[in-house]
Design an enzyme around this catalytic site. Structure first.
Site, mmCIF file in Angstrom:
data_model
loop_
_atom_site.group_PDB
_atom_site.id
_atom_site.type_symbol
_atom_site.label_atom_id
_atom_site.label_comp_id
_atom_site.label_asym_id
_atom_site.label_seq_id
_atom_site.Cartn_x
_atom_site.Cartn_y
_atom_site.Cartn_z
ATOM 1 N N GLY A 185 0.798 -1.217 0.000
ATOM 2 C CA GLY A 185 0.000 0.000 0.000
ATOM 3 C C GLY A 185 0.827 1.262 0.000
ATOM 4 O O GLY A 185 1.793 1.388 -0.767
ATOM 5 N N ASP B 77 -0.386 7.168 -10.595
ATOM 6 C CA ASP B 77 -1.052 8.421 -10.951
ATOM 7 C C ASP B 77 -2.470 8.463 -10.373
ATOM 8 O O ASP B 77 -2.949 9.523 -9.962
ATOM 9 C CB ASP B 77 -1.098 8.572 -12.466
ATOM 10 C CG ASP B 77 0.278 8.440 -13.094
ATOM 11 O OD1 ASP B 77 1.255 8.838 -12.439
ATOM 12 O OD2 ASP B 77 0.374 7.917 -14.218
#
Length: 308
Positions: free
Chosen positions: A221, A248
């Site tokens: 994560g 992104d």
């Protein structure tokens, strides 16, 4: 509105093959083209989340013309500056058997001093209406290595929160200009700080100038070191697919959370869920909306003790 800057835009091309074998000829089962470059990916996701976005950077040549045509229905507020060079292409080859992706990235066009001056003038005007700005990706040839540091300082002077997502020397110089947020991956963070320990490295990156550091850690994560504390957000399962644009999408989650003034755990949950949903999407740089809705409530966010 949220402004995204992509100095090295690209036309992203995705090929799908049954199985990618070195030295062999392949039949391509599917081809997709889309406007790419990190900031354009960020803008696409922000728009899908309901935020008004404006994209800027450079585009030129026949590839740049195709990029603009494809961008028009996705981001109608196009403030790309024309360049005499030709916009680059990136090629992603997706292996349907393994789920892995092979990426080929062309260099960008050389930007002249006159084109850079034109961009700076446009950037200053765009900052007047911006709620936040994201500076994303590599620098094309011709642009000085301290360009992002210059853009960070201009955003700060305009009192606009600025996120920096780049690597190498542009990141090193840019972080010294004190951006509000930087989002390196684990390798970029280690290269910047010399440490492979995420807690220690994020603290070091903050000491170098960043107000907040959110590090992408792949299957682990993200780890966020902020003035208010340190948190880690982890997806419930590991996902396989095309990782193009996943980082992104995480930036889009962080930016949208910033302008919506969400607490950090909610910003991080959104960033991780969007990133994972992008890996699962069939086309590079897009996210699977159903997967996102499924993953969002299942992201585990825990507070971490800061490194000593």
């Amino acid at each position: 509105m949220i402004l995204t800057v992509t100095l090295n835009t690209a036309l992203d091309i995705t090929y799908r093959v049954g199985s990618l074998v070195p030295h062999a000829s392949h039949r391509v089962s599917e081809v997709r083209e889309r406007p790419g470059g990190k900031g354009l990916n960020v803008a696409r996701v922000l728009a899908a989340l309901g935020h008004e976005t404006v994209v800027t950077g450079f585009a030129g040549g026949s590839t740049g013309a195709v990029l603009r045509d494809l961008l028009a229905p996705l981001a109608p507020h196009d403030a790309l500056v024309p360049t005499a060079g030709t916009t680059r292409r990136t090629i992603a080859v997706v292996d349907d058997t393994s789920g892995d992706t092979t990426q080929l990235n062309e260099p960008g066009p050389t930007v002249t001093a006159e084109e850079w001056a034109m961009f700076l003038s446009s950037y200053a005007s765009l900052l007047r209406d911006a709620e936040a700005v994201a500076l994303c990706g590599s620098l094309p040839p011709g642009i000085h290595v301290g360009a992002y540091a210059e853009l960070v300082r201009r955003a700060r002077s305009a009192d606009v929160p600025v996120l920096l997502d780049t690597s190498g020397e542009p990141l090193r110089r840019g972080i010294a200009a004190r951006p509000d947020l930087v989002k390196p991956n684990a390798d970029e963070l280690a290269q910047l700080t010399g440490s492979r320990d995420p807690l220690r490295a994020t603290r070091d990156a903050r000491r170098r100038g960043a107000h907040t550091v959110v590090a992408s850690l792949g299957a682990d994560g993200v780890l966020a070191a902020t003035p208010d504390g340190v948190w880690q957000a982890i997806p419930p399962t590991s996902v396989k697919g095309n990782p193009t644009g996943a980082g992104d999408s995480a930036v889009a989650g962080l930016l949208s959370g910033l302008v919506e003034r969400l607490p950090w755990p909610d910003r991080l949950s959104r960033a991780v869920a969007l990133s994972a949903a992008t890996v699962l999407a069939p086309a590079a740089g897009e996210y699977d909306a159903g997967a996102y809705e499924d993953l969002l409530p299942r992201i585990a966010v825990t507070e971490r003790a800061a490194a000593a």
